[in-house]
Structure formats: C-alpha cells, structure tokens
Scaffold this motif. Structure first.
Motif, PDB file in Angstrom:
ATOM      1  N   ILE A 153      48.713  31.852  39.239  1.00  0.00           N
ATOM      2  CA  ILE A 153      47.178  31.560  38.886  1.00  0.00           C
ATOM      3  C   ILE A 153      46.980  30.231  38.213  1.00  0.00           C
ATOM      4  O   ILE A 153      46.387  30.149  37.059  1.00  0.00           O
ATOM      5  CB  ILE A 153      46.626  32.645  37.703  1.00  0.00           C
ATOM      6  CG1 ILE A 153      47.605  32.973  36.591  1.00  0.00           C
ATOM      7  CG2 ILE A 153      46.365  34.001  38.599  1.00  0.00           C
ATOM      8  CD1 ILE A 153      47.076  33.987  35.646  1.00  0.00           C
ATOM      9  N   LYS A 180      50.060  37.595  44.577  1.00  0.00           N
ATOM     10  CA  LYS A 180      48.779  37.870  44.607  1.00  0.00           C
ATOM     11  C   LYS A 180      48.716  39.419  44.772  1.00  0.00           C
ATOM     12  O   LYS A 180      47.911  39.979  44.251  1.00  0.00           O
ATOM     13  CB  LYS A 180      48.078  37.285  45.804  1.00  0.00           C
ATOM     14  CG  LYS A 180      46.453  37.144  45.626  1.00  0.00           C
ATOM     15  CD  LYS A 180      45.946  36.306  46.700  1.00  0.00           C
ATOM     16  CE  LYS A 180      44.510  36.515  46.714  1.00  0.00           C
ATOM     17  NZ  LYS A 180      43.721  35.780  47.617  1.00  0.00           N
ATOM     18  N   ARG A 203      41.956  37.419  37.103  1.00  0.00           N
ATOM     19  CA  ARG A 203      42.927  37.016  38.149  1.00  0.00           C
ATOM     20  C   ARG A 203      44.299  37.587  37.967  1.00  0.00           C
ATOM     21  O   ARG A 203      45.016  37.827  39.024  1.00  0.00           O
ATOM     22  CB  ARG A 203      42.670  35.703  38.489  1.00  0.00           C
ATOM     23  CG  ARG A 203      41.530  35.163  38.898  1.00  0.00           C
ATOM     24  CD  ARG A 203      41.583  33.732  39.539  1.00  0.00           C
ATOM     25  NE  ARG A 203      40.334  33.129  39.903  1.00  0.00           N
ATOM     26  CZ  ARG A 203      39.884  32.066  39.358  1.00  0.00           C
ATOM     27  NH1 ARG A 203      40.400  31.292  38.518  1.00  0.00           N
ATOM     28  NH2 ARG A 203      38.603  31.633  39.588  1.00  0.00           N
ATOM     29  N   GLU A 205      42.311  41.093  40.146  1.00  0.00           N
ATOM     30  CA  GLU A 205      40.982  41.523  40.519  1.00  0.00           C
ATOM     31  C   GLU A 205      40.626  40.327  41.616  1.00  0.00           C
ATOM     32  O   GLU A 205      40.978  39.142  41.578  1.00  0.00           O
ATOM     33  CB  GLU A 205      39.863  41.116  39.482  1.00  0.00           C
ATOM     34  CG  GLU A 205      39.994  42.529  38.703  1.00  0.00           C
ATOM     35  CD  GLU A 205      38.803  42.549  37.404  1.00  0.00           C
ATOM     36  OE1 GLU A 205      37.887  41.880  37.662  1.00  0.00           O
ATOM     37  OE2 GLU A 205      38.993  42.885  36.246  1.00  0.00           O
ATOM     38  N   SER A 206      39.815  40.506  42.828  1.00  0.00           N
ATOM     39  CA  SER A 206      39.650  39.699  44.023  1.00  0.00           C
ATOM     40  C   SER A 206      38.691  38.697  43.374  1.00  0.00           C
ATOM     41  O   SER A 206      37.924  38.916  42.252  1.00  0.00           O
ATOM     42  CB  SER A 206      39.350  40.387  45.140  1.00  0.00           C
ATOM     43  OG  SER A 206      37.870  40.804  44.855  1.00  0.00           O
ATOM     44  N   GLU A 207      38.560  37.672  44.026  1.00  0.00           N
ATOM     45  CA  GLU A 207      37.570  36.513  43.897  1.00  0.00           C
ATOM     46  C   GLU A 207      36.101  37.134  43.694  1.00  0.00           C
ATOM     47  O   GLU A 207      35.365  36.594  42.709  1.00  0.00           O
ATOM     48  CB  GLU A 207      37.657  35.520  44.860  1.00  0.00           C
ATOM     49  CG  GLU A 207      38.529  34.112  44.218  1.00  0.00           C
ATOM     50  CD  GLU A 207      38.159  33.768  42.984  1.00  0.00           C
ATOM     51  OE1 GLU A 207      37.863  32.859  42.617  1.00  0.00           O
ATOM     52  OE2 GLU A 207      39.276  34.485  42.316  1.00  0.00           O
ATOM     53  N   VAL A 242      35.723  39.003  40.650  1.00  0.00           N
ATOM     54  CA  VAL A 242      35.732  38.287  39.506  1.00  0.00           C
ATOM     55  C   VAL A 242      34.111  37.804  39.303  1.00  0.00           C
ATOM     56  O   VAL A 242      33.467  37.711  38.173  1.00  0.00           O
ATOM     57  CB  VAL A 242      36.572  37.137  39.725  1.00  0.00           C
ATOM     58  CG1 VAL A 242      36.421  35.776  38.650  1.00  0.00           C
ATOM     59  CG2 VAL A 242      38.020  37.578  39.475  1.00  0.00           C
TER      60      VAL A 242
END
Lengths: 311, 333
Positions: free
Chosen positions: A95, A119, B232, B236-238, B241
C-alpha cells in the motif's frame, strides 16, 4: 583445440555452475524461510520527486533492508524517525503511495509476496495495526469500522466478543472516533486486527502517547496474538519498549538495517557487534552510569553513521 | 443553558444578521443607482418626447420618477414603506413590485433550481472522478475543463450555446421562455421546459467548475488520508473505499459549498437571461437598473439577498445536524 573456444566453454560451465549455485541458494533459502512468516530481503523504497522545473530526482527512503519474523515471535524494528519504519510496513502490505518504487523481495509464508498476493492477503492473513486515531474514518461509528461494514449476525457477534475482550463495552460501537480516549482508540485498532485470524501482524508505533502502564498492556495484547501462532512485526522508536516486549530487535538507521540482535543481548554491550547498536545500548537509562562518560560519545557515533550510511 | 433558549438565541441571531445584510444590500444598491449617470426622464421618456412637452408635464414626470428629491429622503421613504410590507409600485411595469417579482421569480425558479441541481450533481461527480487518482487522465481532463469554464464569462458560454445548438443545429429556440405567436393560456409545460433547456444548460455549466474543483481537492485529501490507507490495508476494495469513506467525507463539504453558491447561480442568471431574452428575475434586474426603476431594483436586490442568505444559513444548520463532531460536541457543551 582452439584455446579461445575452451575458454568460452569454461565460461559457460562456470556460468552454469553459478546458476546451479543460485538455484541451490534459492532452495536453501526456502528451507530457511520455512519457519519465517515474513522475510524481507534487500528491500528498497524510493520516491520520484519533481524538483525545481521538470528535474526529477529519486529519494531513497529505504535501502537494502533485511529482516525476518518467525511464527509466534515478536520482532521489533527500532529506528529513529525518518528511518523508513512505516514505509517498511506499507511496502510489505503493498500500500505504498503511487509515486513510490519498491525493490527487493518479500517472502510471506515461504513464498514470494507479490503485489497481487499481498492484495489478496491483506486484511485477512496480514493485518496492520496503525498508530493513531487518524487511521479511523472520523465520520463513521466504531462498530461498522471494526466489522468493515459487514452486518451479518456472525460478524457482529464476533466484533462484540473481540471488543469485549479488550474491555470495550457495547456502547463503544455506537461512538465516533473523536469521542474515545487515546487508550480506547488503541484497543479498537488492535481489535480490528484480531477480527480476522492473522498470521502476520504489523504494528506501526502502537504505543506513543500512552503512559507506560497502558503501553505495557498494549504490548501484552500483542504477546497474546503472537502466542496464537502469529508473527508480530513491531515497528517502534521506543527501544526500551521493544526490549521489554520483543524477542528480537532489528535496528534501522537511515532506511538501512544496522543489525539484528536478541532482545536479551541489548542488556550487555559486549554481545553487540555494531558500534551504533553498542551506542544505543549505552544510551539506555538502565545502562547509564553515574559519571556519565559513556554518553559523551554520541556525537562521534552520529558522525560515524553519517559517513557510513550517507545521511 | 437549556435547549429551548439556545434555539431562540440562534434564531434571534440569524434574524439580526439577515436584517443587517438586507439593509446594507439595499443601501448599496440605492447608492449605486443614485450615482449612476442614467437620467430616468431621458432614458424612459426620450429626448424628442421631452422636447414636445410643456414645463408642467415635465414637472409631473419629474415628480413621478422622484427626480430632484434628496437621495436620503427617497431611501428613507422607500425603507419605511418596505418595513410596513409595501414594496412600492414599479415605475416601468406600473404594477406593484411584489407582483412583478413574484411573476419573474416564478419564471426564473425553474432555470435557477435546475441549474443549481445539475451543476451541483455534475460538478460533484466530476470532482470524485478527478480526485480519485491525483494526476490521472480523469483528473487532468476535469481540472482542465473546470479551469477553462471558471475563466469564461457566463454570457459568452450562453452565446456559444446559442450559436451551436440554436442557430446551427436548430435543436432549441434562440430565446424567450414561451413560443412566439401562441396565446398565453395555450402555452404548455412542454413548451416552457423546451425553452428553458438551453439557458439552464448554460447556467449549469458556469456553476460546475467551483464545485468540481473543491470536491476534487477534498477527494484527494480523503484518498491520501490515513484512514483510507488503513481501509486499503484491511483489504477493502477501491470501490468500497470510495463509497464507504470517500462519499461520507466529501458529501458534507460539497453540500455546504453548493448551498452557499446560490449567489453565483443568481449572479450568472442575470447575464444568461439577458443573452437568452428569458423574462426572469435577472432580466428584470437589468431592466430596472438601466431604467432607474428604483423600487423594482431595490425589491429584487432585497429578495435575492434574502435567498442567498437562506442558502448560507441552511448550509450552517446542515453542518450542525449532519456532522457528528459538531452535533455531539454541541450536545456536550
């Protein structure tokens, strides 16, 4: 036979041997890695910045950083501010900010941790415990933040249980972050980590602002997590805390690994190899002696480090 | 302090503020009219007509337009009547100012409201798209478009729209709010909407840039915040978010901004209505200003100032109601 050809042949043989050696290395490494939940090798993080005009420059924040964390163990990464501690956490989890470049290899559970794998795993097997209230959404109640918005009975039941385990009552779930004290926030942040069943917990400065008693309690929570078989990477600038809580300590300076030692070794200067670590050991209040002369060489060591590490 | 007296105090404070604002706005508008070089008789009656009149007739006209009366006296007599609820008679329309404003405001309302809504929604979406990824393609396009719009006068956008959509493509009428040559009671709602599309679109475009740029700024701030980083890190996905944290944190400032930008929409409508010959409040303001119709201009000034004030006040109240940090803080304090 032409001598040139022979030379080339030996060259090729040599190179093959090299490759074979490297393969052996990799095999060896994977063996060594077996026990390691996390192994970071030659990690570098750099930023591309635009200077005056269109001139670009690269800023190396972390360079050639090495460390490993075994299951059931707390490894502390200690370093002064600006030594790239938080970036290490972000790099492992994939990240980093978009203008950061990462180099080096991260192994998780014996396999290379690619960005895609990170991820998939982050928030499930690899969890982050951040440092302050700013990591919670200021406009969202604690409850949905802990459950990540999942509203099924099982998740809510679990969050209830986890929060209760940290001495947080039910009405905390209905509160906003700004309504909680620093200590409560810290416990909420740890609770988010154990909502899953983590194998690796990365705690980024989990204690500043807490009084020693509370800090110790927080460290106790991390020990409990480690005892369940997870590896804990504790990032801190508080060497004393690291000594009391961690099994091993990796010292960073200017984004590079200075050395690694068992926590117990820090009590005895002779067991440490690197002069910077020796100096750190001496600087600890416990190791001060009354005439104080051992403190006086801090200037020398900083000068030495600046020369060696270039910053 | 109990809740009730707190509320009363708040209302009282807002009322005083509004009174002061309306007083200052009307004084300012009146002062501008007084120093303006427009001679009401020359403008509204005409040189030739004046030349053929007897001195008595001219005296009568002078009295009608209030020429020669000291400004302070004129203002005070207007203000005294206004406080009693009498906005006076429009000198140009020869009807009560209240009736003129009501009619024009009804015409403009559709234009103002739709432009306000469309520019808000569109600007908000553009801001999110741009702020989602700073420096990305969407960001560069949205920022570029917004800056160009912000640097373009509203009337010019109106004229360009007219040239493209009305003159060349012949998709929309070139002006007015109803078709020409149709009896007033035969005008349908569809006719009115059809005539409002182009001016509303032009007015919306001029309002977009501010909300888009502000939302973008706020969105960037949110996306680079610690709590989004943590979201993130927790997998949590974009999309999650943006929906869970992004919207929650940018909606409030965006709504506040949009409510306080009412003034810009009203200001823009003056120019746009002129370009499209749209018989609304904005056009009436221009007519009143150029024709030295003091009661009408002051009436329009006060009414629009009140609308703007109400928009700002709603924004303030909304903040207190929606933002838990202010709401819960106020409860405790």
């Amino acid at each position: 036979m032409n001598i040139g050809i022979t030379d080339r042949n030996t060259d090729i043989v040599d190179r093959n041997a090299d490759i074979a050696n490297r393969d052996a290395d990799i095999v060896d490494k994977s063996k060594g890695v077996e026990n390691d939940v996390l192994k970071v090798e030659h990690l570098s993080v750099s930023f591309t910045q635009y200077g005056r005009g269109l001139r670009r420059r690269t800023l190396h924040a972390v360079e050639d950083l090495n460390l490993s964390v075994r299951a059931g163990e707390i490894v502390a990464v200690a370093g002064s501010s600006g030594s790239g501690k938080s970036l290490l956490a972000h790099a492992v989890m994939g990240i980093l900010p978009y203008n950061a470049n990462m180099d080096g290899t991260v192994y998780y559970d014996g396999e290379i941790l690619t960005k895609e794998r990170a991820k998939r795993l982050r928030g499930r097997e690899i969890v982050l415990v951040p440092q302050s209230v700013s990591y919670l959404d200021p406009l969202m109640k604690i409850g949905p933040q802990v459950t990540k918005g999942k509203n099924d009975a099982a998740t809510r039941e679990k969050s209830r249980r986890v929060l209760a385990g940290y001495g947080l009552s039910e009405d905390v779930e209905e509160k906003y972050p700004f309504q909680l004290s620093g200590g409560m926030i810290r416990r909420v942040l740890i609770a988010t980590a154990v909502m899953e069943t983590p194998k690796l917990v990365i705690a980024d400065e989990p204690t500043p602002g807490l009084h020693p008693e509370a800090a110790k309690r927080v460290m106790g929570h991390f020990r409990e997590i480690a005892d369940t078989g997870a590896g804990v990477l504790l990032i801190t600038h508080d060497l004393e805390l690291a000594l009391s809580a961690a099994d091993r300590i990796t010292v960073l300076y200017g984004g590079r690994t200075v050395g690694e030692a068992a926590a117990a070794d820090f009590l005895c200067e002779e067991k440490l190899e690197h002069p910077y670590m020796k100096a750190l050991c001496r600087s600890m209040p416990k190791n001060w002696n009354w005439d104080g002369y051992k403190l006086c060489d801090s200037g020398e060591i900083l000068e030495y480090m600046r020369k060696e590490y270039g910053r | 302090m109990t809740q009730k007296t707190g509320k009363l105090k708040f209302i009282g404070k807002q009322a005083v503020r509004m009174a002061v604002l309306l007083f200052l706005a009307s004084v300012f508008a009146f002062a501008l009219l007084t120093v303006s070089p427009v001679d009401p008789l020359q403008t509204n009656v005409g040189q030739t007509a004046l030349g053929s009149m007897s001195p008595e007739q001219i005296e009568k006209l002078k009295a009608y337009w209030g020429a020669g009366v000291p400004p302070v006296k004129r203002y005070l007599s207007w203000a005294a009547a206004f406080i009693r609820g009498d906005m006076g008679i429009s000198l140009l329309y020869r009807r009560p100012v209240a009736a003129v404003i009501a009619e024009k405001l009804a015409n403009s309302a559709l234009l103002l409201f739709s432009a306000w809504l469309i520019s808000g929604a569109l600007g908000f979406l553009m801001g999110i798209l741009a702020g989602k990824r700073r420096g990305g393609l969407a960001d560069r396009i949205v920022t570029g478009v917004s800056l160009v719009i912000a640097g373009t006068p509203a009337f010019w956008i109106g004229m360009v729209f007219l040239m493209i959509f009305a003159v060349q493509l012949k998709l929309f009428p070139i002006g007015l709010s109803v078709p020409i040559g149709v009896a007033a009671d035969e005008v349908t709602l569809a006719d009115r909407l059809y005539h409002a599309v182009l001016p509303a679109a032009a007015l919306s475009v001029t309002g977009i840039s501010q909300i888009a740029l502000h939302t973008r700024e706020k969105m960037i701030e949110v996306m680079e915040s610690d709590y989004v980083l943590f979201a993130r890190a927790r997998g949590e996905s974009e999309t999650a978010v943006i929906l869970r944290h992004g919207l929650r944190n940018i909606l409030l400032p965006a709504m506040t901004l949009q409510l306080s930008s009412v003034s810009e929409i009203i200001g823009g409508s003056v120019l746009i209505e002129q370009v499209f010959s749209y018989p609304g409040l904005g056009q009436a303001a221009v007519t009143a200003g150029l024709g030295a119709d003091v009661p009408l201009l002051l009436g329009i000034t006060v009414i629009t100032a009140a609308i703007v004030f109400l928009g700002n006040m709603t924004a303030n109240i909304l903040y207190g109601v929606v933002d838990p940090r202010i709401r819960e803080g106020a409860m405790r304090g």
